[in-house]
Each structure stands twice: as C-alpha cells, then as structure tokens.
Scaffold this motif. Structure first.
Motif, PDB file in Angstrom:
ATOM      1  N   MET A 103       0.831  -1.209   0.000  1.00 14.45           N
ATOM      2  CA  MET A 103       0.000   0.000   0.000  1.00 14.45           C
ATOM      3  C   MET A 103       0.860   1.251   0.000  1.00 14.45           C
ATOM      4  O   MET A 103       0.499   2.264  -0.563  1.00 14.45           O
ATOM      5  CB  MET A 103      -0.868   0.022   1.249  1.00 14.45           C
ATOM      6  CG  MET A 103      -1.598  -1.271   1.489  1.00 14.45           C
ATOM      7  SD  MET A 103      -2.827  -1.598   0.252  1.00 14.45           S
ATOM      8  CE  MET A 103      -3.119  -3.303   0.588  1.00 14.45           C
TER       9      MET A 103
ATOM     10  N   VAL B 297       1.459   2.420  -3.361  1.00 20.87           N
ATOM     11  CA  VAL B 297       0.382   3.221  -3.943  1.00 20.87           C
ATOM     12  C   VAL B 297       0.626   4.695  -3.644  1.00 20.87           C
ATOM     13  O   VAL B 297       0.640   5.548  -4.544  1.00 20.87           O
ATOM     14  CB  VAL B 297      -0.964   2.788  -3.357  1.00 20.87           C
ATOM     15  CG1 VAL B 297      -2.075   3.602  -3.948  1.00 20.87           C
ATOM     16  CG2 VAL B 297      -1.174   1.321  -3.585  1.00 20.87           C
TER      17      VAL B 297
ATOM     18  N   LEU C  38      -2.525   0.065 -10.842  1.00 18.31           N
ATOM     19  CA  LEU C  38      -3.085   0.424  -9.550  1.00 18.31           C
ATOM     20  C   LEU C  38      -4.456   1.042  -9.650  1.00 18.31           C
ATOM     21  O   LEU C  38      -5.276   0.925  -8.753  1.00 18.31           O
ATOM     22  CB  LEU C  38      -2.161   1.421  -8.843  1.00 18.31           C
ATOM     23  CG  LEU C  38      -0.807   0.869  -8.449  1.00 18.31           C
ATOM     24  CD1 LEU C  38       0.072   1.985  -7.991  1.00 18.31           C
ATOM     25  CD2 LEU C  38      -0.960  -0.177  -7.380  1.00 18.31           C
TER      26      LEU C  38
ATOM     27  N   SER D 143      -8.947   2.893  -3.021  1.00 18.64           N
ATOM     28  CA  SER D 143      -7.731   2.276  -2.493  1.00 18.64           C
ATOM     29  C   SER D 143      -7.788   2.203  -0.975  1.00 18.64           C
ATOM     30  O   SER D 143      -7.450   1.170  -0.365  1.00 18.64           O
ATOM     31  CB  SER D 143      -6.511   3.083  -2.913  1.00 18.64           C
ATOM     32  OG  SER D 143      -6.397   3.059  -4.308  1.00 18.64           O
TER      33      SER D 143
ATOM     34  N   VAL E 221      -3.707  -4.981  -5.215  1.00 15.16           N
ATOM     35  CA  VAL E 221      -2.779  -4.377  -6.172  1.00 15.16           C
ATOM     36  C   VAL E 221      -2.394  -5.448  -7.181  1.00 15.16           C
ATOM     37  O   VAL E 221      -1.911  -6.503  -6.814  1.00 15.16           O
ATOM     38  CB  VAL E 221      -1.503  -3.868  -5.464  1.00 15.16           C
ATOM     39  CG1 VAL E 221      -0.627  -3.171  -6.479  1.00 15.16           C
ATOM     40  CG2 VAL E 221      -1.859  -2.945  -4.340  1.00 15.16           C
TER      41      VAL E 221
END
Lengths: 253, 409, 430, 183
Positions: free
Chosen positions: C1, C4, C21, C59, C162
């Motif tokens: 994460m 991201v 993503l 996300s 992801v």
C-alpha cells in the motif's frame, strides 16, 4: 519411511479432536463452579472439632488432652485447657487454635485422638478476600456439629457413633454398678435423683446428647468415669469425656 | 558432583562477540555480574554463560543450571540446587516416627505412596514390626499405580520439554488424574497420601475401589498404545532423543544411579528383584533394559516398565488376600523402637528411595536420612549434557526425572 | 500500500504502474450479484465522488477492508487455535468469556476481545539496558512487513488489492523483512535468551527462505507468469469436468506444495519449527522482554505471516479462489478462498498440536539436505511435466508414473539418508 | 528531479553515511540494510519492478542475514584497527579496491549510451521480456555468473568444512587450561 511416525501422530491427535466432541472418556474436564465432582468419602481437608448437641462450644467432644497438639507434625495446633474458678481443669479447651497456613491436612490428629473429637473436613472452598483472613482458626470456627460429620463421612461417622454409644453404654453400666455398689454400701444414703442410664444409645448421633453426664471434675485426665453427680440436669449437658479410647492405647500427654 | 571429565574452558565465560553495544555485558541473569571478555583462538567466539533457572519453564521447579555455551553447545554446566531446601531430615529428627510420615509425602510429591512405603519399611525394620499380608499386597498395588503415575507424568513432561505444545502432557495428565482419583478415594488426598503406617496401612481398600483400580489397570495398555502411536515413532522425537545425553554404563554404576536411568544404561538392577522386599517375589514380571543409555532409552524403558507394572497389578489383584490391614500389635501413638539402626529401601519409580534411621530408644529418630533417587541421578547431569546443545540439556534434564522436593529436601 | 501512495505523490510515475493500480476491483460482467457483492458495496460508497477522489477512496477502502478482515481473522484465529488445541488435548478450550456483564458465554467468543484489552492495558516494560529504539522498532517493522504481503493476494475473482506484474516476487520480497524484525527484537532486548533466539531466527530463516522460493518456481514455470492473478488463471478449468486443474493435483505440484508448507511453517516460526521462541528452552526467545501491546503486535504479526503464507499457498497450489467443482461456482469466489485458507490454517494448528520441536542443527540440516534438493529435483520434475504436456493415452499414464517416481524416489532415498541415525528400537529384558 | 527521488536518495545515502559513522556494528548493519531498501525503492521509482523486488528479496532478505551473522560472530574489538601491525597495508589495499570499483563503475556509467528520456513514460520491461532477454541474448553472461557463484559457494563450503572433523556429540577438545581471570 520418513514421515510415517509423523502421520501416525497426526492421526492420533485427529482422533482425539473428534473424540472430544462425543466420547466422554476424551473430554474429562469438570467445569468447576457449575459442575462438581463428587468427593470420595475419604477425602480430607483441614480438621474441625466435632460437637454433640446444639451448643457449639459446650458440646465439644474435645477434652483438651493435648495429644493432637503433641503429635501434630507441623505443630499447628495450640490448646489451652479451660479451668474453673478453683483452677481445676474442666476438660474443655479454653483455646483451640489451628493454624491453617501451617496445617498440612495429614490427618494424624484424627488418628491419635482417643475421643473422636477432631475430624477431617471436606470444605475446600476456603479462599478469602483478605490475605490474612481465616488463617488462624479459633475454636468457634472449628466447631461443627456431629450431624455435619455424619453428612460428610457417613460410614466413618456411623462407626464412630456406634463405638461411642457402646463405650457410653459400658460406662453407664459401670457407673450404675458403682452407684448401686455405693448405694448398697451406704445403706442409709438417700435415694437420689440419679438418672437411670438405661436409654439405649441411638446409632445416629444427630440426636442430642444421649447420655447426660457431668463433665469430670477430677484433675487427672484418666479415662475413668467419675461417679455420677445427682444434681445435674440432663437436658443442658452434653456428653463429653467419652471415657474409653477404643482404638488406641493409653491416652495421656 | 561426580568425577566428570574436566572441560577446559576457553577462558572465562563472556558474552558472544558483537552482542553488546558496550564491551562488557552486565547480565542480570548470570551470577557475578560483569563478565570479562577473554581472548580465545582465532576461530572461536567467546563463551556465553546462561543461567537457566531457578525460574525457567523447563527446569521442573526451582532448579538452576548455569550453562556455559559455545554457540549453543554446552561446554560446562553447573547444576545449582537447594532452592527448595526445607530441612527435611532435621525435621524428621525432631518429630515422632509417625510425624515424619506426612513429610515423606512431600519429598517426591508425585510418588507419595512409594515414599510412604520406603519409610514404613525402614521403621518396620527398625522396630521388627510385621506387616499383614493384605497390606503387603495393597502396598504393591499402590506402588505400581504410583509407578504408572510417575512414568506417565514423566513421559508427558519430557515431551513438553521437547516442545510438543502440551498435547502429550495433557494425555498423560488425563490418565494421571484417574490414578489420583483412586488415591484420593483410598487415602483422602490426591498427592499427599500419608497412607502407610508402621505395621499396616491406614484405610482398607473397599471392593469398589479394587474394582475401579482393576478397571484402570486393564485399560491402561490402551492408553499406552495410543500414546506410543502419538509419539514413540515420531521422527522428530527420535531425532531429538536418540544419541542425546548418553550415559555410559560405567558412569552410571560409579555415580550410584538407580532406577530406570540405570536400566536404560543396560545395567540389570531392580531392587524389586534384588531385594525381593514385600511380596514382589510372588509376581512374575520382567525388567526392560536399554542398550544405548540415551534419552530415548530412558523414555522407552519407562514406557516398558509401565507395561510390566500393569502385569504386576493384574497379578496382585488376582492374588489379593482378605484379612486385617493393620498388625494388631502395631502402635500408632507412643511408638518407641528399640535402639538400633535400619535402612529400608524400595524401588521407587525414580530409583532407589531409601530411608536410614537410627533410634536411641526415644520417640524421635536420632538420625533420619533420606536417600533420594532424583538427587543422586541428577549428579550426572553435566556429564550427559556436555557437547550437546542447550535444547538437548532441557530434555536430558527432563529424562532424568527429578522432583525438586526430593532433590533439595 | 505504501507503493500506492509513493506512486501518487510523484508526478513522474510511469503509466504501467498507474494502470495496474488505478483499476483495482473491476467487476467483470456475467458474475453473479453475490460474487460482485464487495464491489457493489464499494461502489455504493464511492460512486458519487469525482474521479481522483474516487480512486483514492477505493484504495483506502481496499486497505481498510483487508486490514480489518485480517485483524478479525487474527482475533478469531487465536480463539480457534486455542479451541482446537484444547479439543485435541481433550480440554474444552476457552469457553467462558462471552459478553461482559452478562451470563452469555457464546462459546468463548469474547476471549479475543478480553485478550486484546488485557494486552493493551498491560504495562509496557522495556529493559533498562535494552536498545530502546530497536526494541520499539522491531514489532512495528514486523507488523509492517507482514501487512505489506497482503497487497498482492487475490482474495476472490477480481478482488486483488494491487495487481502487480511481479506480484509473487513482491510477496516474498515484502515477507523477507520479517526475519530482520525478529533479529532486531532478539538483539535489542539485551537478554541472553533473546540473543540466542535472534541467532536461531537468522539461521532458520536463511535456511528456509531458499526452499520456500525454490518450491514455487515450478508453479511460475508452468503458469508462465509472476502475477498472482495469472497463477490463479492458470489453474482454471476441470479435467473430465470434475478434477480441477490445481497445481497440487499434479505430482510436482504436490511435492512443491508440501515443501512450501513445511518452509512456511518455518518461516512463520510455527511448531515444530518454533525455535526462536522455544518456550521450553529459551523462555520466550525474542519475545522474552516484550510485554503488553508490543507483545500483541508480535503475536499479530506472526499470525498475519501465517495467514499470508497460507493465502499464498492457496493461490499457488490450491487454485486460489476457484471452486473445486463446476457446479459449486455459485458460491462466491471469496468464500472459496476463505474456506481454503481456513483449511490450511487448521493444518497449521493441527501440526502444532501434534509435533515436538526440532533442534536448530536438525532444522537447518533438514532444510539444506532435504528440502532444497527436493525442491531442485522437483524443478526438474516440473520441467519434465511441462515438456510432456502433449502426451496422451497410455503415454499419459507413463507421464504420471515417471513424474511420481521422480517425486517419490528422491523422497524415499533422501528421507532414508536423513533418518539414517535413528530408528525405532526393540528392547531386551533381563 | 522529483520529490520522491530526492527522498529516496536522501534515505539511501543518509543511512549509508550514518552506517559508516556509527560505532555500534549492529546499528550500522541495520542502516546498511535500510540503504539497500532505499536502492530497491529507487528501482521501483524508476519503473524496474522486477529488479526492485529482487533487490529486496536478495539484499534485505538474504544478504542482510549474512551480514548480521558475520557481525554477531565476529568478535568486536575497538583496538583491532589501531594496533594492527599492517594497518597501513590495509588502508592501501582498501583504497586500491575502492578506487578500482569506482573506476569501473564510473567508466561503465559514462560509456553506456543513456538516452535522456524526454517523455514521462520510461520504457517498461515486463518480467517475461526480461526472462527472454536473460535466457536469450545474455544467456552466456548469466551462465558465467552462475558458474562463478557456484564455484564461490563450493569454495566457501570447503573452507567451512575443514577443521570440523570432530563428530557431533563429543565435548570440545581441551585447548587451553581452565584459567579464570577476573577483574
């Protein structure tokens, strides 16, 4: 081959995993506060003092002979015999303390007691909120009725009661004989109100004192029954100083 | 300690290099505080001294091993005991003969029945006190039940020491509970039985009790089979125990080792056979012997002994006579044996448990001495552990089968 | 994460990265409503937002769902583990803690909560001479590494947080940091037991990293991709309509699965490889000087690691989220994934309940002398399997026989060699 | 120059610099590992996903263990460097080795045709492509490197195995008399 033993082990654990859901032999836990296992009759915990009748202190079988105090391996018993105004022993404990933090529940005091006065308890839930509470048990806390003893050790208590009754019967007979002899000897003696000890002793000790006898006033702790005093009232007294120690040899400190 | 091969310490114990941000490591665990690093040869690091215990999950009580490690290999191991010392023998000299009986329960608190017997045997020898036959049988029954109990516990503890998450231990305890229930029903207490008396025993076994004990003995093989299926053939256990903690026969004999440990080293010595005390000569049983003297042998010998115990129990139940349990002349109170001395010993589950008494004619023994099997078996700990890793030391200790109450007295 | 976020704050981020993503959780058409439930639920929450916001929130939601899901799984798992251990050991296990202030016990379901409260309120003790910074960082790092591994796991059809081209590699790269954290904990505690544990952890993890990595190479070889979804895709379909094309159902796949699971046991410090925290030897190993919340973090990380490795094993060998039989596809994919995950976790617990612990030298010997050669030979087996994929009829049988021999032969030979020094014994009687 | 690059570079170089200056070897080793992780982050930033993960896996996962093991097993001594009789020779050797490495790297970087990408989308290489490149074009190089590493590994095994003749389970031989020094 490598792994066979491991697989076998896995099989055993799997069997137990499944078995613990249906097989009572595989789930042996007793979930304590809700479920309890039945205590065996022989189970023993800390000692208590048996009393006959209803009066806890007066009815104690203990004659403060101090045998248990001497024999107690960790020496957790502390006894002071009671004395009357004239300083003569009354065959009663004035102080009877058991230090529960020292006592190891070995039951030797019970075995050596010639009067069946101290017995083992079955009370095991004795936790206290305060760490010093109830570590030293006094006479009042120790005294429990014969009925309680009957309840926790029924077979043993029945035996003890039978023995006591037998002894009492013999003692009464002896006392009666002695009294008659005394009466015959002293022909001019007044016919007293001596109670006739002819009542057959009840095998169950839950009844009040069966034989009314005055505590011995003699100084010596000899297991001879003193002559019956004619002045006593049978209702208020309880049987103490049961004279014969049926199990063991000579009592005496 | 025994005459162990002297291990040269490569300098003094010190922490492994690079451990500490500063040069000297003050370990709260190790005795003596700071350790001084010393120069060893080029390819070896420094030694690390680890004090295992007295509070450690697998020292079986308050026992302490000061292990000096080279990496994880033990180069020196110093057992420290005495944390549970409570003057047992001196107390025995200051209390009556009978008064010591409950104290013997607390020596090896797993095997109070055999301790009682050994003590009673010593006193009976001292006083020339005969014992009724029924009591002799009851003693054998209780001693063999105790052997089952002790060996079962040991098997559980040993496996726990090897890291088996409690499962074997729980199975062992499940069975142990059944034996303890029997003891409780008979003597009133699960572990502190205080059952034997001089010239008899305290309570007679009722027919129901005997029936229950017989059922247990008959069902015990089943449990052993399951237990062995779980663990005996387990490759991990074999790898962990075979060849680990080998005790040579010579060392075992010269160090005075007794019990299953001695027999695991291949020495045929069982006091039940040698002395033939009690009514043991009437029973037909075998003595298993190990050939390697390692931890696995010590474990397996105990399992096999349990199977033999079951056989003895079966025979004892079949032969048990009726009759009194107490010699009528035996005295509970006022017991004063003639002056003299006596040594009474039996084959306890852990080895030879013996009591040595000297009487001066008084109510208390003049001298009261215990020969504790755990303590004497423990003396070879270092010899068995040297060269093994710290993980092995734990299971070697477990396989000795000690109870600290008996070691420290 | 963190990747991201990293990529979002940099304007010069590459397209491929963005693409991979920006499209998490796209519902494919034709799936059942139940199947698309997570995506529908998410869209309900975020569909009204403008595009950049929506991406962020999606996300974030994914992160939250994964984190909370596994936190709850962790809580449940501690209870289930204790229950199963208890049942195996003929105990009921924790069964008293229910709703507080009531008599409701709920089979002990309140136990994780009670444990959590206890852990949170316990005093956090740091040894005076400890390396305070590392002592603090160790549990944090361990947990962070464990959580990172969840990023690429396909939890269901189109449910992968992801989508990475080298997802499997990422998984193991992220997991590789855990041993560092264990080492930090052991070393920083400044306790001899902890230090020994740290050394053990290093030796153990360095030994088992290799078979772990080697064991899934055949899978990658056969699937031809390093992406987790790709691997699941490669296991689609059924032979004869009822035998799924899972890798575990091939000789090389089964061997690889076993090697993977054994290595996973070691990697997650589970019994019989729980040497770093061997409680009968090293008190609690690297956890000796930890208490309270930090201890809980360690515990959590260990379970997260176990879950992640099990989930990876499901993905690599057990067909991921795919149903075992065609008609069972009505059940949503994430349910299948959860079921398979639970089965593997149960295996972990079962093994823990049964086996004693190995010694460190035996542990490393087992890795280097058994697992690594087995994994390498298995690579060859997989190559053979791949080359003979067009054999049919009797040749198909021969293919199976040869592959099985290639797996079983070395196993027997090396197993015998490994267990040469010990065997069950017979005893003599005097 | 983006912010991310700056941060990554700062972390990488900073941890490397601090690692060199710390006295605590374990801290240095951990910082070195952080530096490696920073390099992995850089690869990631540059779009080389596979290389980044491989870097993490190999360096942070495996090489770090070796480094830590080496630190733990090496006796730490402050006086080592100062009183070593061949300190000067060591310094010269270190300078030579460092200089050579620097020279090779510098030469490689300078001579490589690095196109300055004008677009914001650098070339991305998928794992498959990379594998094909490695096993195709650069197969020889890969094989040589593999052989080299194998030889190195075998050498290490031989080095480590000599002097370990004593069978397990035997007490270590007595090397020195048991002297107990205390201070």
């Amino acid at each position: 081959m490598l792994g066979i033993g491991l697989l076998k082990g896995l099989g055993v654990t799997a069997k137990n995993l499944v078995g613990s859901f249906h097989d009572p032999a595989r789930l042996v836990t007793t979930e304590y506060p809700e479920q309890r296992t039945k205590l065996p009759e022989n189970y023993r915990n800390f000692p208590f003092l048996v009393y006959d009748g209803t009066a806890a202190i007066d009815g104690l079988r203990c004659v403060a002979c101090k045998i248990c105090e001497v024999e107690c391996p960790p020496q957790c018993i502390y006894i002071i015999p009671d004395r009357d105004e004239k300083g003569r022993p009354t065959k009663k404990p004035k102080v009877f303390d058991i230090d529960i933090s020292v006592c190891m529940s070995c039951q030797i005091c019970v075995e050596v007691c010639p009067f069946d006065a101290i017995k083992m308890d079955q009370q095991y839930e004795i936790a206290e909120a305060d760490r010093f509470d109830r570590l030293l048990l006094k006479r009042e806390a120790l005294a429990k009725p014969n009925s309680y003893y009957q309840e926790i050790h029924p077979a043993e208590a029945a035996q003890v009661d039978a023995m006591l009754a037998e002894a009492r019967r013999k003692a009464d007979a002896k006392a009666k004989a002695a009294a008659e002899a005394a009466a015959a000897k002293a022909a001019t003696a007044k016919p007293g109100a001596a109670n006739p000890p002819t009542r057959p002793p009840a095998p169950s000790g839950s009844t009040p004192a069966t034989a009314a006898m005055k505590p011995a006033t003699a100084a010596m702790p000899e297991p001879a029954v003193p002559p019956v005093q004619p002045t006593q009232t049978p209702a208020e007294n309880s049987a103490t100083g049961n004279p014969v120690a049926p199990k063991t040899g000579t009592p005496g400190a | 300690m025994t005459n162990s091969p002297i291990v040269a310490l490569h300098g003094t114990p010190a922490v492994a290099g690079g451990n500490a941000p500063s040069e000297i490591c003050h370990s709260p665990l190790a005795p003596g505080g700071a350790h001084v690093r010393s120069v060893r040869d080029e390819f070896h690091g420094d030694l690390l001294e680890v004090s295992m215990g007295p509070h450690h999950p697998s020292t079986h009580g308050v026992f302490r091993m000061i292990a000096t490690l080279d990496g994880e290999t033990i180069v020196k191991l110093k057992p420290v005991f005495g944390y549970l010392h409570r003057n047992h023998e001196k107390i025995g000299e200051n209390t009556t003969y009978l008064g010591s009986m409950p104290y013997t329960d607390r020596l090896d608190y797993l095997c109070s029945m055999t301790n009682n017997w050994a003590y009673a045997l010593a006193v009976e020898k001292l006083a020339g006190q005969p014992v009724p036959e029924r009591t002799e049988y009851l003693r054998v029954i209780l001693a063999e039940l105790t052997r089952l109990l002790n060996h079962t516990c040991l098997a559980g503890f040993l496996l726990q020491d090897t890291g088996a998450s409690g499962t074997p231990l729980m199975y062992a305890f499940r069975e142990r509970e059944k034996i303890l229930d029997l003891f409780e029903a008979l003597s009133g207490s699960r572990m502190m039985c205080n059952y034997q008396r001089f010239g008899g025993c305290r309570v007679d076994a009722s027919p129901e009790w005997l029936e229950a004990a017989k059922r247990l003995a008959d069902g015990y093989n089943e449990f052993l089979d399951e237990y062995e299926a779980l663990i005996t053939g387990n490759e991990i256990l074999m790898a962990r125990t075979q060849g680990v903690g080998v005790m040579p026969r010579q060392l075992a004999v010269s160090a005075g080792i007794t019990g299953p440990m001695l027999r695991a080293a291949g020495v045929d010595y069982d006091i039940r056979k040698v002395d033939g005390y009690g009514v043991y000569p009437r029973f037909n049983f075998r003595v298993p012997l190990g050939d390697h003297g390692d931890t696995y042998d010590r474990y397996m010998i105990r399992v096999l002994e349990m199977r033999e115990s079951i056989e003895i129990l079966r025979q004892a139940f079949a032969q048990l006579p009726s009759g009194p349990i107490m010699d009528p002349k035996a005295k509970i109170r006022g017991f004063k044996p003639k002056p003299g001395e006596a040594y009474g010993r039996i084959e306890g589950p852990k080895g030879e448990i013996g009591f040595y008494l000297i009487s001066d004619g008084g109510a208390n023994p003049y001298r009261y001495r215990v020969r504790p099997p755990s303590f004497i078996n423990l003396t070879v700990l270092e010899d068995m552990c040297l060269g093994h890793s710290i993980a092995d030391a734990v299971i070697i200790l477990g396989s000795i089968d000690i109870v600290l109450g008996e070691v420290d007295r | 994460m963190t990747l991201v976020q990293l990529s979002r704050v940099t304007p010069g981020v590459s397209d491929w990265f963005f693409q991979s993503l920006s499209s998490p959780f796209i519902a494919a058409a034709g799936d059942s409503r139940l199947e698309r439930l997570p995506i529908i639920a998410r869209d309900l929450l975020t569909s009204r937002l403008p595009e950049p916001w929506r991406w962020w929130l999606n996300s974030l939601l994914a992160i939250l769902v994964v984190l909370f899901g596994f936190a709850i799984l962790f809580a449940l798992l501690t209870l289930v583990e204790r229950k199963v251990l208890g049942r195996v050991q003929n105990r009921p296990g924790p069964n008293r803690t229910g709703l507080p202030f009531t008599k409701l016990r709920l089979f002990g379901l309140g136990q994780p909560l009670a444990d959590g409260i206890k852990m949170l309120t316990k005093e956090d003790i740091v040894p005076r001479s400890a390396d305070k910074l590392l002592h603090f960082l160790a549990p944090v790092a361990l947990l962070a590494f464990s959580i990172l591994t969840f990023a690429v796991l396909p939890f269901g059809r189109n449910l992968v947080p992801v989508e990475l081209d080298a997802g499997i590699l990422y998984f193991f790269a992220a997991g590789a940091g855990t041993e560092l954290a264990v080492f930090m904990a052991g070393w920083a505690s400044r306790n001899k037991y902890s230090l020994l544990a740290a050394m053990r952890a290093l030796a153990q993890l360095i030994s088992y990293e290799l078979p772990l990595l080697l064991s899934f190479v055949p899978v990658i070889m056969m699937a031809g991709t390093l992406s987790t979804t790709g691997v699941v895709e490669a296991q689609a379909g059924w032979k004869f309509g009822f035998i799924p094309h899972w890798h575990v159902l091939t000789p090389w796949g089964f061997a690889a699965f076993v090697i993977f699971m054994v290595s996973a046991l070691a990697e997650s410090n589970r019994s019989p490889f729980d040497l770093p925290e061997a409680e009968s030897e090293l008190i609690a190993g690297h956890l000796t000087e930890y208490s309270g919340f930090k201890y809980a973090l360690f515990f959590m990380a260990e379970y997260f690691g176990m879950c992640a490795l099990s989930a990876m094993a499901v993905t690599l060998f057990l067909g991921g989220w795919r149903a075992p039989l065609p008609f069972l596809e009505i059940v949503p994919s994430y349910v299948w994934f959860a079921l398979k995950l639970f089965a593997l976790l149960f295996g972990f617990i079962w093994i823990r309940a049964t086996f004693p612990r190995l010694r460190i030298d035996q542990l490393t010997r087992f890795a280097w002398k058994f697992l690594v050669p087995m994994a390498l030979i298995n690579l060859g087996t997989a190559a053979f399997w791949s080359l003979t994929c067009n054999w049919s009829g009797p040749l198909q049988l021969a293919r199976w026989a040869i592959a099985l021999a290639l797996v079983a032969g070395p196993f027997v030979v090396m197993g015998r060699k490994l267990s040469r020094d010990y065997a069950p014994r017979t005893y003599r009687y005097a | 120059m983006s912010i991310a690059f700056l941060i990554i570079a700062l972390v990488t170089l900073g941890s490397a610099a601090v690692a060199m200056s710390l006295r605590n070897l374990i801290h240095s080793a951990l910082l070195l590992i952080a530096s490696w992780a920073g390099i992995a982050a850089f690869y990631l930033w540059a779009g080389a996903e596979f290389v980044a993960f491989a870097q993490l896996l190999v360096y942070v996962g495996a090489v770090s263990m070796v480094v830590l093991f080496a630190v733990l097993l090496t006796r730490q001594s402050r006086v080592d460097m100062a009183i070593a009789p061949d300190a000067l020779r060591r310094i010269v050797a270190a300078l030579l080795a460092g200089g050579a490495t620097l020279g090779v790297l510098f030469g490689a970087v300078v001579s490589a045709p690095l196109p300055i990408a004008a677009s914001a989308t650098p070339v991305t290489v998928s794992v498959r492509q990379m594998g094909q490149e490695l096993m195709g074009t650069h197969a020889a190089a890969l094989l040589i490197v593999g052989a080299l590493l194998t030889v190195a590994l075998l050498g290490a095994i031989i080095l480590a195995s000599t002097g370990r003749e004593d069978p397990p389970g035997v007490a270590p031989p007595a090397v020195a008399p048991p002297t107990r020094k205390t201070s």
